[in-house]
Design an enzyme around this catalytic site. Structure first.
Site, PDB file in Angstrom:
ATOM      1  N   SER A 195       0.790  -1.207  -0.119  1.00 23.45           N
ATOM      2  CA  SER A 195       0.054  -0.063  -0.087  1.00 23.45           C
ATOM      3  C   SER A 195       0.957   1.202  -0.026  1.00 23.45           C
ATOM      4  CB  SER A 195      -0.851   0.116   1.353  1.00 23.45           C
ATOM      5  OG  SER A 195      -1.486   1.291   1.279  1.00 23.45           O
ATOM      6  N   TYR A 208      -2.030  -1.269  10.614  1.00 24.66           N
ATOM      7  CA  TYR A 208      -2.005  -1.396   9.285  1.00 24.66           C
ATOM      8  C   TYR A 208      -0.741  -1.022   8.248  1.00 24.66           C
ATOM      9  CZ  TYR A 208      -3.882  -1.307   4.347  1.00 24.66           C
ATOM     10  OH  TYR A 208      -3.998  -1.588   3.108  1.00 24.66           O
TER      11      TYR A 208
HETATM   12  P1  NAD Z   1     -11.293  -6.120   0.429  1.00 27.29           P
HETATM   13  O1  NAD Z   1     -11.950  -5.975   1.821  1.00 27.29           O
HETATM   14  O2  NAD Z   1     -12.263  -6.330  -0.703  1.00 27.29           O
HETATM   15  O3  NAD Z   1     -10.166  -7.372   0.658  1.00 27.29           O
HETATM   16  C1  NAD Z   1      -9.582  -7.704   1.452  1.00 27.29           C
HETATM   17  C2  NAD Z   1      -9.844  -9.137   1.830  1.00 27.29           C
HETATM   18  O4  NAD Z   1      -8.940  -9.736   2.764  1.00 27.29           O
HETATM   19  C3  NAD Z   1     -11.211  -9.653   2.123  1.00 27.29           C
HETATM   20  O5  NAD Z   1     -12.100  -9.799   1.022  1.00 27.29           O
HETATM   21  C4  NAD Z   1     -10.987 -10.900   2.838  1.00 27.29           C
HETATM   22  O6  NAD Z   1     -11.542 -12.101   2.102  1.00 27.29           O
HETATM   23  C5  NAD Z   1      -9.536 -10.872   3.176  1.00 27.29           C
HETATM   24  N1  NAD Z   1      -9.346 -11.196   4.568  1.00 27.29           N
HETATM   25  C6  NAD Z   1      -9.264 -10.222   5.703  1.00 27.29           C
HETATM   26  N2  NAD Z   1      -9.236 -10.950   6.795  1.00 27.29           N
HETATM   27  C7  NAD Z   1      -9.018 -12.221   6.449  1.00 27.29           C
HETATM   28  C8  NAD Z   1      -8.882 -13.409   7.174  1.00 27.29           C
HETATM   29  N3  NAD Z   1      -8.423 -13.361   8.681  1.00 27.29           N
HETATM   30  N4  NAD Z   1      -8.856 -14.700   6.572  1.00 27.29           N
HETATM   31  C9  NAD Z   1      -8.951 -14.774   5.181  1.00 27.29           C
HETATM   32  N5  NAD Z   1      -9.052 -13.387   4.366  1.00 27.29           N
HETATM   33  C10 NAD Z   1      -9.054 -12.487   5.239  1.00 27.29           C
HETATM   34  O7  NAD Z   1     -10.576  -4.891   0.319  1.00 27.29           O
HETATM   35  P2  NAD Z   1      -9.357  -4.335  -0.924  1.00 27.29           P
HETATM   36  O8  NAD Z   1      -9.190  -3.055  -0.866  1.00 27.29           O
HETATM   37  O9  NAD Z   1      -9.314  -5.136  -2.054  1.00 27.29           O
HETATM   38  O10 NAD Z   1      -7.948  -5.135  -0.203  1.00 27.29           O
HETATM   39  C11 NAD Z   1      -7.209  -6.026  -0.706  1.00 27.29           C
HETATM   40  C12 NAD Z   1      -5.591  -5.692  -0.552  1.00 27.29           C
HETATM   41  O11 NAD Z   1      -5.384  -4.162  -1.188  1.00 27.29           O
HETATM   42  C13 NAD Z   1      -5.434  -5.396   1.059  1.00 27.29           C
HETATM   43  O12 NAD Z   1      -4.035  -6.220   1.362  1.00 27.29           O
HETATM   44  C14 NAD Z   1      -5.249  -3.994   1.428  1.00 27.29           C
HETATM   45  O13 NAD Z   1      -4.261  -3.817   2.388  1.00 27.29           O
HETATM   46  C15 NAD Z   1      -4.709  -3.541  -0.176  1.00 27.29           C
HETATM   47  N6  NAD Z   1      -4.809  -2.227  -0.374  1.00 27.29           N
HETATM   48  C16 NAD Z   1      -6.098  -1.666  -0.276  1.00 27.29           C
HETATM   49  C17 NAD Z   1      -6.325  -0.327  -0.877  1.00 27.29           C
HETATM   50  C18 NAD Z   1      -7.567   0.432  -0.833  1.00 27.29           C
HETATM   51  O14 NAD Z   1      -7.784   1.456  -0.910  1.00 27.29           O
HETATM   52  N7  NAD Z   1      -8.626  -0.201  -0.960  1.00 27.29           N
HETATM   53  C19 NAD Z   1      -5.129   0.544  -0.639  1.00 27.29           C
HETATM   54  C20 NAD Z   1      -3.750   0.035  -0.668  1.00 27.29           C
HETATM   55  C21 NAD Z   1      -3.626  -1.467  -0.459  1.00 27.29           C
END
Ligand code: NAD
Ligand code: MG
Length: 303
Positions: A195, A208
């Site tokens: 991120s 985080y």
């Molecule tokens: P999202 O909620 O769609 O995806 C996160 C997923 O993590 C969930 O769907 C879930 O299946 C999984 N998860 C969480 N805890 C878990 C557990 N204990 N066991 C199994 N699975 C688990 O959100 P997203 O934004 O698509 O996130 C995906 C990745 O992108 C993450 O690593 C997040 O940190 C990163 N990210 C997101 C953003 C943003 O702005 N959305 C920015 C930077 C990084």
């Protein structure tokens, strides 16, 4: 958000400022981890717009957090590019996972649903072996699952949250990758979701953001270790992307309407805009790209 009649795809010449609307998401709350199904507005995961060109033909991928958001967009893209996909997600996310599996199968590829909790080391091990068994091998691993809960003051960060955030966001990467090495052959690729928080931390995301910095470090060190074996490790660093993570306490509620508006493009990103970065790093076309972090963040300066 998703235009079901869309005739454009990711190759269509278009203005990145207006490719997707600048959303002002209404204040909303979902219990963690949140569902794409209930998100307002809905996201674009490339359901109607991502066009594959055979870049991952015959490949077998395991993606964590594949039910929703960025992971779902990556799963859909991988399938359109010709890969079979194993989906890791939490059992409560079954409705989202069913939809992504349907889209993968519609693309003519195999989808393997493997629900379970990644904070459990034994589950992480069995997940990898089950994926490899059901897919008939494994050559792409996307460590993408993440937990993000905003807390205003360090004094209010509980030991329980600290433990769960670190176990989900970085311990699971170690557990899963270590097990995956039993299956990955030369030519395989590992892509980690980090991120912009790794280098520009928000004051409300201390736990985080720390895990994201750890992922960057893990990615570079592991990339050096595995390169001689022909296994490449890279990372993708998203900026503000509209996903269920943000409405299940990932952001303070009053910040949701402004989410992503402070980027040079002036809008939050959609999950499908991340997919090409993962496809590039997973496919053989990036054969000389090792230990790299690809920033996909709407133009925020990054190191
Ligand atoms: P999202 O909620 O769609 O995806 C996160 C997923 O993590 C969930 O769907 C879930 O299946 C999984 N998860 C969480 N805890 C878990 C557990 N204990 N066991 C199994 N699975 C688990 O959100 P997203 O934004 O698509 O996130 C995906 C990745 O992108 C993450 O690593 C997040 O940190 C990163 N990210 C997101 C953003 C943003 O702005 N959305 C920015 C930077 C990084
Ligand atoms: Mg989800």
């Amino acid at each position: 958000m998703t235009d079901k009649t869309s005739t454009t795809d990711q190759y269509t010449f278009q203005d990145p400022v207006t490719r997707f609307p600048s959303i002002s998401a209404p204040k909303q709350d979902q219990p963690e981890p949140g569902l794409d199904r209930d998100l307002e507005p809905q996201t674009d995961r490339g359901e109607t717009s991502y066009r594959g060109t055979g870049r991952l033909k015959g490949r077998k991928a395991l993606i964590t957090g594949a039910d929703s958001g960025i992971g779902a967009a990556v799963a859909i893209a991988f399938a359109r590019e010709g890969a079979d996909v194993a989906l890791s997600y939490l059992p409560v996310e079954e409705p989202d996972a069913v939809e992504v599996a349907r889209l993968i199968e519609e693309s003519g590829q195999k989808a393997v649903k493997l629900p379970g909790d990644l904070t459990d080391a034994a589950f992480c091990r069995s997940l990898v072996n089950e994926a490899a068994e059901q897919l008939g091998g494994l050559d792409i691993l996307v460590n993408n699952a993440g937990k993000q809960i905003a807390v205003e003051r360090l004094e209010d960060l509980t030991d329980e949250q600290l433990d769960e955030t670190f176990k989900t966001n970085i311990y699971s990467f170690f557990w899963i990758t270590r097990e995956a090495l039993k299956h990955l052959k030369p030519g395989s690729s590992i892509v980690n979701s980090t991120s912009i928080q790794a280098y520009s931390p928000s004051s409300t995301l201390l736990d985080y953001a720390s895990t994201k910095a750890a992922i960057n470090n893990f990615t570079k060190g592991l990339a050096e270790q595995l390169a001689p074996k022909g296994i490449r490790v890279n990372a993708v660093a998203p900026g503000p992307i509209w996903t269920p993570l943000q409405v299940s306490d990932g952001q303070p509620k009053d910040k949701l309407p402004e989410f992503g508006k402070d980027t040079p493009l002036g809008r939050a990103g959609q999950p499908t805009e991340l997919a090409p970065a993962y496809v590039f790093l997973a496919s053989s076309e990036s054969s000389y790209v090792v230990g790299e972090t690809l920033n996909v963040n709407g133009g925020k300066p990054s190191p």
